[in-house]
Motif scaffolding. Structure first.
Motif, mmCIF file in Angstrom:
data_model
loop_
_atom_site.group_PDB
_atom_site.id
_atom_site.type_symbol
_atom_site.label_atom_id
_atom_site.label_comp_id
_atom_site.label_asym_id
_atom_site.label_seq_id
_atom_site.Cartn_x
_atom_site.Cartn_y
_atom_site.Cartn_z
ATOM 1 N N GLY A 14 0.599 -0.879 0.019
ATOM 2 C CA GLY A 14 0.192 -0.294 0.566
ATOM 3 C C GLY A 14 0.938 1.295 0.368
ATOM 4 O O GLY A 14 0.539 2.612 -0.449
ATOM 5 N N LEU A 15 1.996 1.282 0.267
ATOM 6 C CA LEU A 15 3.104 2.559 0.730
ATOM 7 C C LEU A 15 3.566 2.286 -0.673
ATOM 8 O O LEU A 15 4.699 3.599 -0.421
ATOM 9 N N ASP A 16 3.905 1.249 -1.690
ATOM 10 C CA ASP A 16 4.521 1.052 -3.407
ATOM 11 C C ASP A 16 5.908 1.114 -2.699
ATOM 12 O O ASP A 16 6.752 1.636 -3.280
ATOM 13 N N ILE A 17 6.269 0.731 -1.791
ATOM 14 C CA ILE A 17 8.113 0.318 -1.363
ATOM 15 C C ILE A 17 8.720 -0.562 -2.178
ATOM 16 O O ILE A 17 7.797 -1.196 -2.457
ATOM 17 N N ILE A 113 22.457 7.973 12.387
ATOM 18 C CA ILE A 113 22.102 6.367 11.936
ATOM 19 C C ILE A 113 21.917 6.293 10.760
ATOM 20 O O ILE A 113 22.108 5.349 9.763
ATOM 21 N N CYS A 114 21.202 7.202 9.663
ATOM 22 C CA CYS A 114 20.999 6.647 8.491
ATOM 23 C C CYS A 114 22.608 7.222 7.635
ATOM 24 O O CYS A 114 22.327 6.005 6.651
ATOM 25 N N SER A 115 23.178 8.621 8.183
ATOM 26 C CA SER A 115 23.998 8.726 7.045
ATOM 27 C C SER A 115 25.070 6.656 6.866
ATOM 28 O O SER A 115 26.303 6.992 6.562
ATOM 29 N N LYS A 116 24.868 6.018 8.163
ATOM 30 C CA LYS A 116 25.686 4.913 8.159
ATOM 31 C C LYS A 116 25.395 3.971 7.360
ATOM 32 O O LYS A 116 26.561 3.033 6.620
ATOM 33 N N ASN A 117 23.979 3.932 6.169
ATOM 34 C CA ASN A 117 23.897 3.249 5.880
ATOM 35 C C ASN A 117 23.721 2.168 6.388
ATOM 36 O O ASN A 117 23.931 1.038 5.708
ATOM 37 N N ILE A 118 23.215 1.337 7.989
ATOM 38 C CA ILE A 118 23.314 0.525 8.454
ATOM 39 C C ILE A 118 22.130 -0.583 7.496
ATOM 40 O O ILE A 118 22.126 -1.592 7.830
ATOM 41 N N PHE A 119 20.736 0.158 7.472
ATOM 42 C CA PHE A 119 19.816 -0.872 7.860
ATOM 43 C C PHE A 119 18.845 -0.805 6.190
ATOM 44 O O PHE A 119 19.721 1.159 5.865
ATOM 45 N N ASP A 120 18.353 -0.660 6.101
ATOM 46 C CA ASP A 120 17.726 -1.550 4.640
ATOM 47 C C ASP A 120 16.733 -0.253 5.012
ATOM 48 O O ASP A 120 15.977 0.608 4.052
ATOM 49 N N TYR A 121 15.930 -0.333 6.658
ATOM 50 C CA TYR A 121 14.192 0.435 6.470
ATOM 51 C C TYR A 121 14.770 1.432 7.905
ATOM 52 O O TYR A 121 15.138 0.341 8.430
ATOM 53 N N ILE A 122 14.484 2.190 8.111
ATOM 54 C CA ILE A 122 13.871 2.776 9.653
ATOM 55 C C ILE A 122 12.977 3.136 9.165
ATOM 56 O O ILE A 122 12.442 4.147 8.514
ATOM 57 N N THR A 148 13.271 11.906 6.434
ATOM 58 C CA THR A 148 12.187 11.003 5.756
ATOM 59 C C THR A 148 11.934 10.962 4.232
ATOM 60 O O THR A 148 11.720 11.939 3.908
ATOM 61 N N SER A 149 11.164 9.732 3.725
ATOM 62 C CA SER A 149 11.206 9.744 2.453
ATOM 63 C C SER A 149 9.572 9.443 2.322
ATOM 64 O O SER A 149 9.486 9.416 1.368
ATOM 65 N N ILE A 150 8.773 8.629 2.837
ATOM 66 C CA ILE A 150 7.765 8.511 3.734
ATOM 67 C C ILE A 150 7.095 8.976 4.605
ATOM 68 O O ILE A 150 7.437 7.830 5.306
ATOM 69 N N THR A 151 5.779 9.785 4.299
ATOM 70 C CA THR A 151 5.413 10.124 5.509
ATOM 71 C C THR A 151 3.920 9.406 6.001
ATOM 72 O O THR A 151 3.306 9.289 4.801
ATOM 73 N N VAL A 152 3.584 8.689 6.821
ATOM 74 C CA VAL A 152 1.673 8.358 7.109
ATOM 75 C C VAL A 152 1.459 8.654 7.834
ATOM 76 O O VAL A 152 1.482 8.637 9.243
#
Length: 258
Positions: A14-17, A113-122, A148-152
């Motif tokens: 539904g979020l077109d991920i 944390i995002c800049s470290k590129n550790i996680f696929d999704y936060i 944030t790339s998607i806000t729900v």
């Protein structure tokens, strides 16, 4: 009135991920926000993705039944240790409050944390709902990280027909101001649309480049589903820019997208 016709199995559909692209997803509002966030985390983990769940405010300490690790950390070095691991769901907070809540990370730390590129999704919970089916954001809310790339935005359909008072609406005075309502009036589909589309309403503070999705939850019966369709059609008539609308009963595992 056209109904939602496409039933889907997962929130990520539904979020077109794009499962080949990393995303930072923030959940705001009330009416099943935390439930939806953790469900999405489990969906993504089941696909072999490494998922971080956190909050910029506070959440109740999560049950370890569905997650791999709860990490209390305010130092990036503890998070660097997770680089070599895959297919995990990690929940991170900076501390634990006296009432047992996991306290959130500040926006700058989440960006780091995002800049470290550790996680696929936060996945981030950007405000609190006090277990009410609907809320209006306070002056300091929602706290949505810049990355944030998607806000729900989440709204509980069980708010419809309820009085605008603290038992059913978190921050009722602000809700009244946004929707032009008087105290103890009834929550209607039209008032919910005003909350959703207002510049100081549900999607307040959404980053410019973030996609916006609306999750209308608790559609446990036909009457609530009908209300969801009314809300959707009113949003379209207003010309409010939104990337997708999901109607769901997470309790009954029913999810539809328009």
């Amino acid at each position: 009135m056209q109904f939602f016709e496409q039933k889907i199995k997962n929130i990520y559909e539904g979020l077109d991920i794009n499962l080949e692209k990393k995303e930072n997803i923030c959940f705001i509002g009330a009416g099943g926000k935390t439930t939806a966030m953790f469900r999405l985390a489990r969906e993504l983990k089941s696909l072999g993705k490494k998922v971080l769940v956190t909050t910029s405010t506070a959440i109740y300490y999560p049950s370890e039944k569905y997650i791999d690790r709860v990490l209390v950390a305010n130092n990036i070095s503890k998070i660097n240790d997770l680089k070599s691991q895959r297919g995990l769901m990690i929940v991170i907070g900076k501390d634990i409050s006296w009432e047992g809540k996991l306290l959130g990370l500040d926006k700058c730390f989440i960006d780091k944390i995002c800049s470290k590129n550790i996680f696929d999704y936060i996945l981030i919970e950007g405000d609190g709902g006090k277990c009410r089916p609907i809320k209006a954001p306070g002056n300091h809310e929602p706290v949505i990280p810049f990355i944030t790339s998607i806000t729900v935005g989440v709204v509980g359909l069980d708010s419809i027909g309820r009085f605008i008072e603290d038992r059913y609406v978190h921050r009722p005075k602000i809700f009244e101001e946004i929707t032009g309502s008087l105290p103890y009036e009834i929550v209607t589909e039209e008032k919910i649309v005003k909350l959703i589309t207002s510049d100081i309403g549900l999607f307040k503070n959404t980053p410019k480049n973030s996609k916006k999705y609306l999750l209308l939850n608790k559609a446990e019966d036909e009457e609530r589903k009908k209300s969801a369709y009314i809300i959707r059609d009113l949003i379209r008539k207003k010309g409010f820019k939104i990337d997708g609308i999901i109607i769901s009963s997470l309790l009954n595992n029913d999810i539809f997208r328009n």
